[in-house]
Design a protein around this motif. Sequence first.
Motif, mmCIF file in Angstrom:
data_model
loop_
_atom_site.group_PDB
_atom_site.id
_atom_site.type_symbol
_atom_site.label_atom_id
_atom_site.label_comp_id
_atom_site.label_asym_id
_atom_site.label_seq_id
_atom_site.Cartn_x
_atom_site.Cartn_y
_atom_site.Cartn_z
ATOM 1 N N ALA A 168 0.821 -1.209 0.000
ATOM 2 C CA ALA A 168 0.000 0.000 0.000
ATOM 3 C C ALA A 168 0.853 1.256 0.000
ATOM 4 N N ASP A 169 2.028 1.205 0.634
ATOM 5 C CA ASP A 169 2.902 2.384 0.668
ATOM 6 C C ASP A 169 3.381 2.766 -0.733
ATOM 7 N N PHE A 170 3.594 1.752 -1.582
ATOM 8 C CA PHE A 170 4.010 2.030 -2.958
ATOM 9 C C PHE A 170 2.939 2.859 -3.668
ATOM 10 N N TYR A 171 1.682 2.454 -3.505
ATOM 11 C CA TYR A 171 0.596 3.178 -4.169
ATOM 12 C C TYR A 171 0.289 4.501 -3.474
ATOM 13 N N ALA A 172 0.608 4.584 -2.174
ATOM 14 C CA ALA A 172 0.454 5.862 -1.474
ATOM 15 C C ALA A 172 1.390 6.905 -2.062
ATOM 16 N N ARG A 173 2.568 6.464 -2.497
ATOM 17 C CA ARG A 173 3.502 7.387 -3.160
ATOM 18 C C ARG A 173 3.074 7.663 -4.599
ATOM 19 N N LYS A 174 2.544 6.644 -5.249
ATOM 20 C CA LYS A 174 2.168 6.784 -6.657
ATOM 21 C C LYS A 174 1.010 7.768 -6.850
ATOM 22 N N VAL A 175 0.014 7.716 -5.965
ATOM 23 C CA VAL A 175 -1.187 8.538 -6.173
ATOM 24 C C VAL A 175 -0.952 10.019 -5.886
ATOM 25 N N VAL A 176 0.207 10.355 -5.265
ATOM 26 C CA VAL A 176 0.487 11.774 -5.000
ATOM 27 C C VAL A 176 1.581 12.319 -5.923
ATOM 28 N N GLU A 177 1.816 11.620 -7.023
ATOM 29 C CA GLU A 177 2.766 12.140 -8.008
ATOM 30 C C GLU A 177 2.199 13.416 -8.635
ATOM 31 N N PRO A 178 3.069 14.340 -9.059
ATOM 32 C CA PRO A 178 2.606 15.614 -9.611
ATOM 33 C C PRO A 178 1.543 15.447 -10.693
ATOM 34 N N GLY A 179 0.462 16.198 -10.523
ATOM 35 C CA GLY A 179 -0.611 16.188 -11.502
ATOM 36 C C GLY A 179 -1.729 15.201 -11.215
ATOM 37 N N LYS A 180 -1.478 14.240 -10.329
ATOM 38 C CA LYS A 180 -2.511 13.252 -10.006
ATOM 39 C C LYS A 180 -3.630 13.925 -9.194
ATOM 40 N N PRO A 181 -4.864 13.374 -9.230
ATOM 41 C CA PRO A 181 -5.984 13.984 -8.498
ATOM 42 C C PRO A 181 -5.691 14.226 -7.020
ATOM 43 N N ALA A 182 -5.074 13.245 -6.346
ATOM 44 C CA ALA A 182 -4.773 13.413 -4.921
ATOM 45 C C ALA A 182 -3.754 14.538 -4.711
ATOM 46 N N TRP A 183 -2.781 14.635 -5.611
ATOM 47 C CA TRP A 183 -1.770 15.690 -5.542
ATOM 48 C C TRP A 183 -2.439 17.058 -5.606
ATOM 49 N N LYS A 184 -3.380 17.209 -6.504
ATOM 50 C CA LYS A 184 -4.079 18.483 -6.660
ATOM 51 C C LYS A 184 -4.894 18.831 -5.415
ATOM 52 N N LYS A 185 -5.533 17.827 -4.823
ATOM 53 C CA LYS A 185 -6.345 18.069 -3.630
ATOM 54 C C LYS A 185 -5.467 18.423 -2.433
ATOM 55 N N ILE A 186 -4.308 17.777 -2.331
ATOM 56 C CA ILE A 186 -3.382 18.103 -1.240
ATOM 57 C C ILE A 186 -2.909 19.548 -1.389
ATOM 58 N N LYS A 187 -2.610 19.947 -2.595
ATOM 59 C CA LYS A 187 -2.144 21.310 -2.849
ATOM 60 C C LYS A 187 -3.218 22.323 -2.476
ATOM 61 N N ALA A 188 -4.473 21.978 -2.786
ATOM 62 C CA ALA A 188 -5.571 22.896 -2.495
ATOM 63 C C ALA A 188 -5.851 23.001 -0.996
ATOM 64 N N ASN A 189 -5.612 21.930 -0.262
ATOM 65 C CA ASN A 189 -5.961 21.900 1.154
ATOM 66 C C ASN A 189 -4.796 22.191 2.098
ATOM 67 N N PHE A 190 -3.562 21.892 1.652
ATOM 68 C CA PHE A 190 -2.405 22.077 2.531
ATOM 69 C C PHE A 190 -1.473 23.195 2.089
ATOM 70 N N GLY A 191 -1.649 23.675 0.870
ATOM 71 C CA GLY A 191 -0.846 24.789 0.403
ATOM 72 C C GLY A 191 0.497 24.388 -0.191
ATOM 73 N N GLU A 192 1.254 25.388 -0.629
ATOM 74 C CA GLU A 192 2.524 25.170 -1.313
ATOM 75 C C GLU A 192 3.639 24.691 -0.387
ATOM 76 N N ASP A 193 3.489 24.899 0.918
ATOM 77 C CA ASP A 193 4.569 24.600 1.861
ATOM 78 C C ASP A 193 4.923 23.122 1.939
ATOM 79 N N VAL A 194 4.006 22.245 1.515
ATOM 80 C CA VAL A 194 4.272 20.811 1.613
ATOM 81 C C VAL A 194 4.782 20.236 0.292
ATOM 82 N N PHE A 195 5.257 21.108 -0.586
ATOM 83 C CA PHE A 195 5.779 20.666 -1.881
ATOM 84 C C PHE A 195 7.206 21.167 -2.074
ATOM 85 N N LYS A 196 7.987 20.371 -2.793
ATOM 86 C CA LYS A 196 9.355 20.764 -3.124
ATOM 87 C C LYS A 196 9.323 21.700 -4.335
ATOM 88 N N GLU A 197 10.465 22.286 -4.656
ATOM 89 C CA GLU A 197 10.535 23.231 -5.779
ATOM 90 C C GLU A 197 10.201 22.574 -7.108
#
Length: 227
Positions: free
Chosen positions: A31-60
């Motif tokens: 499950a950890d492998f897919y937990a990393r996969k679903v938050v890859e840039p551009g994925k739906p979960a990635w977009k939702k994390i960005k909207a809810n947690f802001g830019e501070d939790v992302f690398k350059e």
Amino acid sequence: MYLIGLTGSIGSGKSTVAKMLIERNIPVVDADFYARKVVEPGKPAWKKIKANFGEDVFKENGELDRTRLGQIIFEDKAKRRLLNEITHPEIYKEIFKVCVLHFFQGRPYVVLDLPLLFEHGALVGYMHKIIVVTCERDQQIQRLRSRDNMDEASAVLRVQSQWSMEEKAKRANFVIDNAGTVDETKEQVEKMMAIIEDDNFHIRIRVCIAVAAGLICGFFYFVFLSS
């Protein structure tokens, strides 16, 4: 085909047991492998994390800063719950796809490596058997500090964010004590697998599916073709 859950508290050595199962050519879905996969840039979960947690939790480069996000959610239960609501549906979709593939390959069972099986609870009811890996609490904290290079207070906080190993062990069909040597753990795994491989539950499942499919085909034949 049926599902076997593999879990254990952080630092218990669950990955060691998973590796032993893989070496036996047993399909293990991490499950950890897919937990990393679903938050890859551009994925739906990635977009939702960005909207809810802001830019501070992302690398350059746009990748999720898992260390930074981990610090936030382990200190705030509400934010941890929010992250789970964002990522878990996506993770479960990926796991389902892999399980379907293994089913059509004729696998009798699949082991799902789920670190938070009990904490999240959504998949517990789908498990035919559950394996819990345990160790001593002091070992757990020390392993976590060595593995992730964190101080003791942070390690304790991570441990306390999960169910205790005692609570998980109460709900297990098999308990693997990983407090000793690798050989001792391997011996327990061998004994456990001898029991699991004697279980013909997967045959009963396939028979039920075949019967159900036959009944459905028969129904459609008599309703739509026989007339």
